[in-house]
Each structure stands twice: as C-alpha cells, then as structure tokens.
Enzyme design. Sequence first.
Site, mmCIF file in Angstrom:
data_model
loop_
_atom_site.group_PDB
_atom_site.id
_atom_site.type_symbol
_atom_site.label_atom_id
_atom_site.label_comp_id
_atom_site.label_asym_id
_atom_site.label_seq_id
_atom_site.Cartn_x
_atom_site.Cartn_y
_atom_site.Cartn_z
ATOM 1 N N CYS A 103 -14.810 1.900 65.234
ATOM 2 C CA CYS A 103 -15.609 2.256 64.052
ATOM 3 C C CYS A 103 -17.107 2.235 64.321
ATOM 4 C CB CYS A 103 -15.261 1.342 62.881
ATOM 5 S SG CYS A 103 -15.330 -0.413 63.248
ATOM 6 N N GLU A 109 -14.181 -3.966 55.701
ATOM 7 C CA GLU A 109 -14.853 -3.394 56.876
ATOM 8 C C GLU A 109 -14.171 -2.069 57.129
ATOM 9 O OE1 GLU A 109 -15.337 -1.839 59.878
ATOM 10 O OE2 GLU A 109 -15.022 -3.454 61.318
ATOM 11 N N LYS A 156 -1.002 -8.885 57.052
ATOM 12 C CA LYS A 156 -0.144 -7.735 57.323
ATOM 13 C C LYS A 156 -0.811 -6.876 58.384
ATOM 14 C CE LYS A 156 0.050 -3.621 55.905
ATOM 15 N NZ LYS A 156 0.479 -2.926 57.173
ATOM 16 N N GLU A 199 -15.493 10.886 60.140
ATOM 17 C CA GLU A 199 -15.098 9.991 61.229
ATOM 18 C C GLU A 199 -13.899 10.580 61.967
ATOM 19 O OE1 GLU A 199 -14.676 5.211 61.807
ATOM 20 O OE2 GLU A 199 -13.664 6.072 60.081
#
Length: 504
Positions: free
Chosen positions: A308, A274, A200, A406
């Site tokens: 990331c 991850e 997906k 983040e």
Amino acid sequence: MTTGADLTTATVRRAADATPPLITEADLPPAGHFVDGKFLGGSAERVIDVIDPSTEDVIAHTPAGTSEDIDRAVAAAVAAKSHWARLVPKDRSELLHAIADRLAADTELLSRLESANTGKPFAVSRDDVDMTIDTFRFMAGALRATTSMAAGDYAENHLSVILREPLGVIGVITPWNYPLLMAAWKIAPILAAGNTLVIKPSEQTPLTTLKFAELVADLLPPGVVNVVTGYGAAAGARLAEHPDVDMIALTGSVPSGRAVARSAAETLKRVHLELGGKAPVVIFPDADLAAAASALRVAGFWNSGQECGAACRVLVHVSVAEQFVELLVGEVRSLVIGEPTAGEDIEVGPMVSKAHFERVTGYVERAKADGVRVATGGGGIDGPGYFVAPTVLVDVPEGAEAAREEIFGPVVTVETFTDEEEAVRRANDVPFGLAASVWTENARRSHDVAARLDFGTVWGNSHLVLAAEVPWGGFKGSGYGRDLSVYALDDYSRTKHVMHNHAR
C-alpha cells in the site's frame, strides 16, 4: 494467461525439478479455528482452498467461518479480558518478549510458510518475519514506558489522575499481502495495551496467522488470542457488527473499510482503518536521479508491488524526465522474477491470486488502450503462476486511471510536471493519503514540500523505509488510526480521568 505482444521479454525462473518443496504436511498449522487456546473445527462443513500462487496448486484447506464461529471466539475473548487487563505491565511485557523469542526460533519455518502461501521471494518473507519479531519486542518495551499528563490539582482542592485502560475485546481483519506482519502490527499493540482479540486473516493467506497461534498457544492464557478463518462477507461482517467487540481494526481495501465502518456504527464501536495508497514520488531537477531510480527498484516492486505504500506514481520534472525514465527502465528490466525456491536472488514473485492477476493486467491493458506508452513490461507472463512483468508506464496524462487508482501490482506510472506548485497539486490530487516521497538536494524545498503533501508518511530522498518506533497510517481515503509506535498503544486504549476531592 497470455503474453502481450509488446511485452518485454520477461521470464519466470522456475525451481529445478530436484528442488525440495517449500513446505511439507508437517509444517502446516492445524486446519481449524483457534479459539480459547485450542484448535476447533468449524460450525459448517464448507472449506476454503489455500493456493500457492507460484504454481496454482492447492496446498491446504481452512474452514469457512460462520457467525457462530465468530460468536464462539468473541465469547472466549470476553471471558479472558479481565484477567489479561489486570496483569501489570512487566508481566505482559515478558509474555510479548516470549512470543518474540518463539517466533525468532521458528523464523525459517514461518518464512517458508509465508512464501508458499503468497509467492513472496525469500528476501521479502524473511524481512516480514524479522519485522514481526521486532514489532513484538518494541511493544514489549513501550508498554512499560507509557506517559500521560501529570497528576495534579487542576481545580481547587481536587486531585486529577489520568489512567490509560484497555478497551476490552478487539476485532481484527488482516489482508493477504502481508499476512503475518499485518497480524503482528495489530496483535502486538492490542495485547500490550491489555486487550484480548479475535482475528480473521484473509481467506487467501491464513497459514502464518494460524501457525502463529499454534506456536504461542502455550505462552498466552486461553482466549487472549483467537483466530477464525473465513470470508469477509460472513466472518468479517459478524466480527465488525458484534456487540461484544469494543473496537474493529482492519488493514485492507477502501471498500472493505467502508463496509466495516458502516457495521461498526450500529454499536458505536471504535474503528481503526489502514486502507489503500497511491504514493507519489516527486522528483525535482536537482535530485540524484540514479539514487531515485535505484530506490524505486525496491520501493516500487517490493512484494511484487502488492504494497500500500509502494512508490507507484512518479511525478518527475519535465527537464529530467527522459533521463530518469532511462535509468528507471534499466533498473526494472534487471529485476529477477521467479518462484521463491528458484534462488535467493529472486526479487519479484506472482500476484496472490488469479483474480488479482486479472485485475492488475486489466489496468495495464486499459492504459495501453488509452494511449499510455509501455517503457518496459506491459502484461502477464505465461503460467503456471500469476506472474506479471514489472512494468513502467510513461506519457501518462494527468487524471489517468492508472495514475489515480490503486493497481497494487508491479506497475509504476511516470508523469511530468513543470513547476513546484503543479507538482504538489497533482501529488495531492488522489483519493488516498498514505505515503509519498520528495527527491531533491535542496533541504528547504524538501521540508517545505513534505509539509504541503497530504500524506501520513512523507520520505525525503528515500521511500518505503519503516521502523517500529515511528507511526504508520494515512489520511483521506487511506483511513485513520496508526500502526507501530506508541501511537498504536494510544489507539488501543482509552483515557479515564479520576478526580479526588481532598479539601479539609
């Protein structure tokens, strides 16, 4: 989208009026799910708008997948798994090489689709396609050279043989920042290890994943790769909880990782995560400051900072901080911002969506309100498009929101430290553990500090350099499991011990 009063005069280079569009209707993949080797309509009428973030134009529509769509795709993967698992390594390897060849032949098309859907500069989208191809080529070779402990008698008169087997059906959920590349990082080792899959993609950026399925449909047996588009709350949640899915692999946010892990726990399926990152860049007084600033021009702002592993949190020794900030600001102010079609030299594109634009600029506004100083950049740029000026925040205090959370945009924070112990402590003092870098000309210090940093990848005098041969993955809140390398093959397979009694 308004321009902040203290915003450095950043402008967006726009494509000339006569510039042809990035993609045409003929370039788009079929607007459906890819299940059992063919494109199918969704079980519901609802569709999702796919938006070009450079222009805010709707460029396609995809089905909003339902639980029924996921169930249909999983059934196809279950039906295909036995045949695919029985193929000998040579046969699977040749099919992966054929996929790489097909992608290489369509590099230009895939790059244009990726740039249209994400706003990536061509330098980024082409790099994504190149590494996608290399990932398939590496896995095609690695699957033919797997190793394990030697067969032998470890108990008297009993021969032990260690087998590596596929897990079965893998559910995959991929993010919007690297749609094609993150799909490849999952699909290639999953197929190499002998599994089938249902993937997906992000509802925001599904086009290259669907195009991948279209391009390789004639190469793979039906049901080996299936694609269902849709939202995480419906399609993603069903994939994670599905009893016939043997493992769920996700690249995404920490909240998404938690949700997937909770759902997977009900069926005790394996989980590969991850997740986010907040990479510290630790710069000691003896570092090559110009080289570090030049490296951060790329490592901090590659893919518009939507990365990331981005070099987003600088910890620089107080004695060289002023000099380093001057060098870094000079690099950042010369970055070229624009639409992908505005020139081959474009380096920074838009945020992927209006919501993400508001999230990134919100972090910057709160930092300014808390007394953090903007050395360059500092806010959004007038539209159309979701562009944020490349930003450097300085005088950032320990524990500040901008230095711990983040942001996932073109924003780099700069903090100072006074000694090595403080640098290591503060570098580790974030909830993430994906990547970091150490900058020093002292080899002993470089090795020692790297060993003390709690991150899955630590670079010395570089940042954000990747290769298919080496693993990628994090610690702590950044998740577990490894992408790339032979370690990914291990993650997507299981170990079986067969023991034969040969006493006579």
